[in-house]
Scaffold this motif. Structure first.
Motif, PDB file in Angstrom:
ATOM      1  N   VAL A   1     -81.818 148.401  11.094  1.00 55.34           N
ATOM      2  CA  VAL A   1     -81.005 147.379  11.762  1.00 55.34           C
ATOM      3  C   VAL A   1     -81.831 146.905  12.954  1.00 55.34           C
ATOM      4  O   VAL A   1     -82.048 147.663  13.906  1.00 55.34           O
ATOM      5  CB  VAL A   1     -79.644 147.924  12.223  1.00 55.34           C
ATOM      6  CG1 VAL A   1     -78.845 146.826  12.907  1.00 55.34           C
ATOM      7  CG2 VAL A   1     -78.859 148.493  11.049  1.00 55.34           C
ATOM      8  N   GLN A   2     -82.302 145.671  12.884  1.00 59.18           N
ATOM      9  CA  GLN A   2     -83.184 145.159  13.939  1.00 59.18           C
ATOM     10  C   GLN A   2     -82.569 143.913  14.546  1.00 59.18           C
ATOM     11  O   GLN A   2     -82.176 142.988  13.837  1.00 59.18           O
ATOM     12  CB  GLN A   2     -84.576 144.847  13.381  1.00 59.18           C
ATOM     13  CG  GLN A   2     -85.551 144.340  14.440  1.00 59.18           C
ATOM     14  CD  GLN A   2     -86.998 144.564  14.047  1.00 59.18           C
ATOM     15  OE1 GLN A   2     -87.400 145.677  13.713  1.00 59.18           O
ATOM     16  NE2 GLN A   2     -87.791 143.507  14.087  1.00 59.18           N
ATOM     17  N   VAL A   3     -82.512 143.893  15.866  1.00 59.57           N
ATOM     18  CA  VAL A   3     -81.847 142.814  16.577  1.00 59.57           C
ATOM     19  C   VAL A   3     -82.697 142.450  17.792  1.00 59.57           C
ATOM     20  O   VAL A   3     -83.364 143.310  18.380  1.00 59.57           O
ATOM     21  CB  VAL A   3     -80.422 143.255  16.983  1.00 59.57           C
ATOM     22  CG1 VAL A   3     -80.438 144.453  17.893  1.00 59.57           C
ATOM     23  CG2 VAL A   3     -79.642 142.112  17.582  1.00 59.57           C
ATOM     24  N   SER A   4     -82.687 141.168  18.157  1.00 61.92           N
ATOM     25  CA  SER A   4     -83.529 140.711  19.253  1.00 61.92           C
ATOM     26  C   SER A   4     -82.798 139.668  20.075  1.00 61.92           C
ATOM     27  O   SER A   4     -82.141 138.779  19.526  1.00 61.92           O
ATOM     28  CB  SER A   4     -84.837 140.124  18.699  1.00 61.92           C
ATOM     29  OG  SER A   4     -85.670 139.640  19.741  1.00 61.92           O
ATOM     30  N   GLY A   5     -82.897 139.790  21.414  1.00 64.88           N
ATOM     31  CA  GLY A   5     -82.347 138.788  22.307  1.00 64.88           C
ATOM     32  C   GLY A   5     -81.120 139.252  23.054  1.00 64.88           C
ATOM     33  O   GLY A   5     -80.291 140.003  22.531  1.00 64.88           O
ATOM     34  N   THR A   6     -80.976 138.793  24.273  1.00 62.17           N
ATOM     35  CA  THR A   6     -79.826 139.142  25.100  1.00 62.17           C
ATOM     36  C   THR A   6     -78.527 138.722  24.416  1.00 62.17           C
ATOM     37  O   THR A   6     -78.400 137.609  23.913  1.00 62.17           O
ATOM     38  CB  THR A   6     -79.934 138.445  26.464  1.00 62.17           C
ATOM     39  OG1 THR A   6     -81.149 138.852  27.100  1.00 62.17           O
ATOM     40  CG2 THR A   6     -78.754 138.811  27.355  1.00 62.17           C
TER      41      THR A   6
END
Length: 326
Positions: free
Chosen positions: A214-219
């Motif tokens: 599970v990869q997530v990026s950004g505020t």
């Protein structure tokens, strides 16, 4: 490119032999009452549903089309990935235009399918014992929307680049098992301003996840989000839980967020053997390898290996992996 059929599909055929295929899987569903053990073989190609009103699912499975835990009804796509596989495209993402909908049914298995171009890639409601295996889900509103469907198993599947959530477990999903999956780059903003890859509402009695990225990026982006005031039962290990550029691995309620793996482990008491390293995806979602990665229809080599290669549970089956394996 065909794997199963020896003739071009036409709806005047009966669809019961390789030499008499119909033009699309929705035709089989409308022609026949599906029973336990039935398999619908869907050959290589892109399929747009026909003879539909503007806002209805491409394929709809209802209570008269049921399998069982011992004998599923299977929708089997092409195994010819080099030729593009089997792509089910709804052709529009407005409300109720699901690619595949399962309602008040059970014992249904989707395997080796691309689900794209719909309000949801898959929508299930008031059903049970649904398996999603070796599917690619992208270019939809939500990727997979599972509502009140106990014993849902999602394995060997990717959900990415949907404008909504990658996975949504909603009201009474009860038990959900996620194994050998990759979820990333889904962008739906919730009312509280969060953008979860996996969104879990109340009444999910157990969420189990293993060997999954599970990869997530950004505020404001969150990997796993529980829309309730506390952490419900969760069992997970041997995952890669990645939060980049201000994102959070997980959270619950409105304000609780866990930005590091250590924080997530402390809150969940799980994921003891999990890692939190950039998975190093190729543009089409494969893991980069110095020894070669199948990407965009060809083999390519990269200067580094993905940290996820050979990092799953050592007790998990590896017999489908080409030698050397283990």
């Amino acid at each position: 490119g065909d794997v199963y059929c020896s003739a071009v599909g036409t709806n005047s055929n009966n669809g019961t032999s390789p030499s008499t295929p119909v033009a699309g899987p929705e035709v089989i569903v409308s022609k026949y009452d599906l029973e336990p053990g039935d398999t619908i073989w869907i050959d290589t190609g892109t399929y747009y549903p026909t003879n539909l009103t503007a806002d209805e699912p491409g394929i709809r499975i209802l209570s008269n089309d049921c399998g069982s835990v011992a004998s599923y009804v299977t929708f089997q796509g092409s195994t010819n990935a080099a030729a593009g596989g089997t792509v089910l495209n709804r052709g529009g993402t407005s409300s109720q235009r699901e690619v595949f909908k399962i309602y008040q049914s059970g014992g249904i298995r989707l395997r080796n399918l691309h689900l794209t171009g719909g309000a949801h890639g898959l929508y299930t409601q008031s059903s049970s014992n649904v398996i999603v295996d070796a599917c690619q889900v992208y270019g939809n509103g939500d990727g997979l929307f599972i509502q009140a469907t106990p014993n849902t198993r999602i394995r060997n599947t990717t959900s990415h680049h949907n404008s909504g959530r990658g996975l949504m477990f909603y009201h009474g999903s009860v038990t959900v098992f996620l194994e050998n999956c990759a979820i990333w780059s889904n962008y739906f903003p919730e009312p509280v301003g969060l953008k979860p890859e996996i969104y879990i509402t109340d009444n999910t009695a157990l969420f189990s996840m293993t060997n999954t990225i599970v990869q997530v990026s950004g505020t404001g982006h969150v990997g796993i989000y529980y829309a309730q005031a506390n952490m419900p039962p969760y069992v997970g290990d041997y995952n890669d839980l990645v939060a980049l550029n201000g994102a959070a691995i997980g959270g619950y309620g409105i304000s609780a967020a866990f930005h590091t793996l250590a924080q997530w482990q402390a809150a969940s008491t799980q994921d003891a053997h999990s890692i939190s390293l950039n998975a190093e995806f190729t543009a089409d979602g494969h893991l980069k390898s110095r020894h070669g990665t199948w990407s965009n229809g060809t083999w390519a080599t990269y200067p580094t290996n993905s940290p996820c290669i050979d990092r799953g549970n050592p007790a998990a089956a590896f017999t489908n992996e080409p030698s050397p394996n283990g």
